[in-house]
Write a protein that holds these residues in place. Structure first.
Motif, PDB file in Angstrom:
ATOM      1  N   PHE A   1     141.692 -13.626  68.425  1.00  0.00           N
ATOM      2  CA  PHE A   1     140.978 -12.416  68.005  1.00  0.00           C
ATOM      3  C   PHE A   1     139.487 -12.730  67.915  1.00  0.00           C
ATOM      4  O   PHE A   1     139.108 -13.741  67.325  1.00  0.00           O
ATOM      5  CB  PHE A   1     141.468 -11.960  66.626  1.00  0.00           C
ATOM      6  CG  PHE A   1     142.804 -11.285  66.655  1.00  0.00           C
ATOM      7  CD1 PHE A   1     143.945 -11.986  66.998  1.00  0.00           C
ATOM      8  CD2 PHE A   1     142.914  -9.930  66.356  1.00  0.00           C
ATOM      9  CE1 PHE A   1     145.181 -11.357  67.048  1.00  0.00           C
ATOM     10  CE2 PHE A   1     144.144  -9.288  66.401  1.00  0.00           C
ATOM     11  CZ  PHE A   1     145.280 -10.001  66.739  1.00  0.00           C
ATOM     12  N   LEU A   2     138.675 -11.863  68.499  1.00  0.00           N
ATOM     13  CA  LEU A   2     137.226 -12.045  68.423  1.00  0.00           C
ATOM     14  C   LEU A   2     136.606 -10.871  67.680  1.00  0.00           C
ATOM     15  O   LEU A   2     136.743  -9.718  68.106  1.00  0.00           O
ATOM     16  CB  LEU A   2     136.633 -12.150  69.828  1.00  0.00           C
ATOM     17  CG  LEU A   2     137.136 -13.326  70.670  1.00  0.00           C
ATOM     18  CD1 LEU A   2     136.501 -13.304  72.056  1.00  0.00           C
ATOM     19  CD2 LEU A   2     136.838 -14.661  69.974  1.00  0.00           C
ATOM     20  N   VAL A   3     135.935 -11.181  66.588  1.00  0.00           N
ATOM     21  CA  VAL A   3     135.308 -10.114  65.793  1.00  0.00           C
ATOM     22  C   VAL A   3     133.829  -9.982  66.167  1.00  0.00           C
ATOM     23  O   VAL A   3     133.091 -10.970  66.217  1.00  0.00           O
ATOM     24  CB  VAL A   3     135.471 -10.357  64.271  1.00  0.00           C
ATOM     25  CG1 VAL A   3     134.838 -11.662  63.812  1.00  0.00           C
ATOM     26  CG2 VAL A   3     134.886  -9.193  63.473  1.00  0.00           C
ATOM     27  N   LEU A   4     133.444  -8.753  66.465  1.00  0.00           N
ATOM     28  CA  LEU A   4     132.025  -8.453  66.650  1.00  0.00           C
ATOM     29  C   LEU A   4     131.537  -8.007  65.275  1.00  0.00           C
ATOM     30  O   LEU A   4     131.832  -6.898  64.819  1.00  0.00           O
ATOM     31  CB  LEU A   4     131.862  -7.363  67.713  1.00  0.00           C
ATOM     32  CG  LEU A   4     132.455  -7.789  69.062  1.00  0.00           C
ATOM     33  CD1 LEU A   4     132.538  -6.631  70.026  1.00  0.00           C
ATOM     34  CD2 LEU A   4     131.644  -8.923  69.660  1.00  0.00           C
ATOM     35  N   ALA A   5     130.842  -8.911  64.613  1.00  0.00           N
ATOM     36  CA  ALA A   5     130.562  -8.725  63.176  1.00  0.00           C
ATOM     37  C   ALA A   5     129.307  -7.887  63.005  1.00  0.00           C
ATOM     38  O   ALA A   5     128.219  -8.399  62.735  1.00  0.00           O
ATOM     39  CB  ALA A   5     130.450 -10.089  62.500  1.00  0.00           C
ATOM     40  N   ASP A   6     129.472  -6.583  63.168  1.00  0.00           N
ATOM     41  CA  ASP A   6     128.299  -5.696  63.109  1.00  0.00           C
ATOM     42  C   ASP A   6     127.774  -5.528  61.679  1.00  0.00           C
ATOM     43  O   ASP A   6     126.577  -5.412  61.466  1.00  0.00           O
ATOM     44  CB  ASP A   6     128.571  -4.341  63.790  1.00  0.00           C
ATOM     45  CG  ASP A   6     129.916  -3.730  63.460  1.00  0.00           C
ATOM     46  OD1 ASP A   6     130.723  -4.368  62.760  1.00  0.00           O
ATOM     47  OD2 ASP A   6     130.172  -2.591  63.908  1.00  0.00           O
ATOM     48  N   TYR A   7     128.660  -5.541  60.678  1.00  0.00           N
ATOM     49  CA  TYR A   7     128.150  -5.496  59.304  1.00  0.00           C
ATOM     50  C   TYR A   7     127.409  -6.789  58.946  1.00  0.00           C
ATOM     51  O   TYR A   7     126.463  -6.780  58.181  1.00  0.00           O
ATOM     52  CB  TYR A   7     129.281  -5.265  58.286  1.00  0.00           C
ATOM     53  CG  TYR A   7     129.606  -3.803  58.063  1.00  0.00           C
ATOM     54  CD1 TYR A   7     128.600  -2.879  57.791  1.00  0.00           C
ATOM     55  CD2 TYR A   7     130.922  -3.351  58.102  1.00  0.00           C
ATOM     56  CE1 TYR A   7     128.899  -1.546  57.588  1.00  0.00           C
ATOM     57  CE2 TYR A   7     131.234  -2.024  57.887  1.00  0.00           C
ATOM     58  CZ  TYR A   7     130.221  -1.118  57.630  1.00  0.00           C
ATOM     59  OH  TYR A   7     130.513   0.196  57.415  1.00  0.00           O
ATOM     60  N   GLN A   8     127.877  -7.886  59.513  1.00  0.00           N
ATOM     61  CA  GLN A   8     127.190  -9.151  59.208  1.00  0.00           C
ATOM     62  C   GLN A   8     125.805  -9.198  59.867  1.00  0.00           C
ATOM     63  O   GLN A   8     124.930  -9.951  59.427  1.00  0.00           O
ATOM     64  CB  GLN A   8     128.047 -10.332  59.651  1.00  0.00           C
ATOM     65  CG  GLN A   8     127.981 -11.474  58.677  1.00  0.00           C
ATOM     66  CD  GLN A   8     128.857 -12.648  59.067  1.00  0.00           C
ATOM     67  OE1 GLN A   8     128.423 -13.569  59.722  1.00  0.00           O
ATOM     68  NE2 GLN A   8     130.112 -12.621  58.642  1.00  0.00           N
ATOM     69  N   ALA A   9     125.633  -8.390  60.909  1.00  0.00           N
ATOM     70  CA  ALA A   9     124.316  -8.340  61.560  1.00  0.00           C
ATOM     71  C   ALA A   9     123.265  -7.678  60.672  1.00  0.00           C
ATOM     72  O   ALA A   9     122.075  -7.817  60.920  1.00  0.00           O
ATOM     73  CB  ALA A   9     124.417  -7.597  62.890  1.00  0.00           C
ATOM     74  N   ILE A  10     123.692  -6.966  59.640  1.00  0.00           N
ATOM     75  CA  ILE A  10     122.691  -6.320  58.774  1.00  0.00           C
ATOM     76  C   ILE A  10     122.559  -7.007  57.417  1.00  0.00           C
ATOM     77  O   ILE A  10     122.166  -6.407  56.432  1.00  0.00           O
ATOM     78  CB  ILE A  10     122.938  -4.797  58.614  1.00  0.00           C
ATOM     79  CG1 ILE A  10     124.355  -4.509  58.093  1.00  0.00           C
ATOM     80  CG2 ILE A  10     122.696  -4.079  59.919  1.00  0.00           C
ATOM     81  CD1 ILE A  10     124.553  -3.058  57.641  1.00  0.00           C
ATOM     82  N   THR A  11     122.881  -8.302  57.390  1.00  0.00           N
ATOM     83  CA  THR A  11     122.663  -9.062  56.153  1.00  0.00           C
ATOM     84  C   THR A  11     121.183  -9.379  55.979  1.00  0.00           C
ATOM     85  O   THR A  11     120.697  -9.475  54.862  1.00  0.00           O
ATOM     86  CB  THR A  11     123.440 -10.396  56.167  1.00  0.00           C
ATOM     87  OG1 THR A  11     123.194 -11.045  57.414  1.00  0.00           O
ATOM     88  CG2 THR A  11     124.920 -10.173  55.979  1.00  0.00           C
TER      89      THR A  11
END
Ligand code: TRP
Length: 362
Positions: free
Chosen positions: A72-82
């Protein structure tokens, strides 16, 4: 996986040492018994991927995929706004990253690609997870501390402090038991293990509802062509999607040093050593041998030959990428299918957990 064991960290902590020792064994198990594992990894959606990402992690993901490991590969879009607040570019970043995935040989039929913002039950896991983590555990995470220091900001967002807990949800929603990543990910994996252990103890009588995942350590990243960390904002990265000409221009600008004779000396000549390492990764020839072959011909010969081998190595990937680049519908279909699979799994996990927490009231 030869380049994966090539570590040059220095001052390792005990848990990192353990991880370094364990990773080759884990690789071996992954190859021999792929069905024992579910791999979860991914990246922040901050733009297209470069060849540092390729040799550091994408290449080994393709290997795992082709061994038949469930991935599984997560595109961590919420983590991009840290560490930033703008969200307009997230969509284009996701598009670029999926194109890079396809270019390098990741196959959506085998590997599930999803973005965590569109998996509500995954995000809801963050609440029970936050309840078992203390403020001081969040505050002493060395990776978070370093990111805060690098960002130079005085006002740290709540998401910055808690994203490692969110990352635990990325991993545990699908019960991932192996997480490929760099050593900077180790504090997050340790926190994930802690959360798994505490939730299992609190709500499942210590039974292993959540696994305690292991970090599968990736090799240190290549440096950028200026000798600094290869990074998106530093204009020092060779991107997978670049043309042969763009690659040539970038390598031409690469920093070397005043010594004419080319030698492999990582400690005293880090920039030249980095170029030789890249050469080695593209050809399978050792950096020492390449240095000997070039020797007195100097940096310009090194750069010229390096340009050729890099362009040759990435040519098929770049061609494949071009085939998909205009087909947005295809890219969003990949994400939609991945999201729907992830949603199904996340709903099941959350449902079981909330049952165990006596939170299904009717
Ligand atoms: N923290 C990772 C990075 O900065 C991205 C990431 C988000 C991740 N969720 C993850 C990595 C889960 C591994 C597992 O690149």
């Amino acid at each position: 996986m030869p380049n994966v064991f090539d570590f040059t960290f220095g001052n390792e902590t005990d848990s990192l040492k353990e991880c370094i020792a364990r990773s080759p064994i884990l690789w071996d198990e992954l190859e021999k018994q792929p069905s024992k594992f579910r791999v979860l990894t991914g990246e922040r959606t901050t733009g297209a991927l470069h060849i540092g990402h390729y040799f550091g992690s994408l290449k080994s993901r393709v290997t795992l995929q082709n061994w038949g490991v469930d991935m599984f590969l997560v595109l961590a879009d919420y983590q991009a706004i840290t560490d930033r607040t703008s969200t307009e570019k997230l969509k284009e970043s996701i598009n670029e990253i999926i194109l890079d995935y396809l270019a390098v040989g990741l196959q959506p039929e085998k590997t599930t690609i999803f973005c965590h913002s569109m998996i509500p039950s995954l995000n809801q896991l963050m609440l029970p997870f936050l309840s078992v983590v203390t403020m001081s555990e969040l505050q002493r995470n060395p990776t978070v501390k370093e990111e805060i220091a690098l960002s130079g900001t005085r006002s740290v967002s709540g998401l910055m402090m808690t994203y490692p807990v969110h990352q635990a949800a990325d991993i545990l929603f699908c019960k991932g038991n192996v997480v490929p990543g760099g050593k900077d990910q180790l504090p997050h994996i340790e926190l994930t293990r802690l959360i798994a252990r505490r939730i299992n103890k609190l709500y499942f009588n210590g039974e292993n509802f959540f696994p305690e995942p292991e970090l599968l350590l990736s090799a240190p990243m290549l440096l950028g062509i200026d000798g600094r960390k290869m990074g998106k904002s530093l204009h020092n990265a060779i991107y997978i999607k670049m043309t042969a000409d763009e690659t040539a221009q970038l390598i031409k600008r690469a920093k070397t040093d005043s010594e004419i004779n080319i030698s492999y000396d990582p400690n005293n000549r880090p920039e030249v050593a980095n170029l030789l390492r890249l050469y080695s990764l593209c050809t399978g020839v050792s950096p020492e041998t390449i240095a000997n072959q070039i020797g007195a011909k100097g940096a310009s010969a090194l750069k010229k030959n390096l340009t050729e081998v890099v362009n040759e190595y990435f040519r098929p990937m770049r061609e494949r990428r071009k085939e998909y680049v205009g087909d947005k519908a295809f890219i969003w279909k990949i994400l939609k299918d991945g999201n729907s699979k992830a949603n199904e799994i996340a709903n099941k996990t959350l449902n079981e957990l909330s049952k165990a927490m006596h939170m299904q009231y009717y």
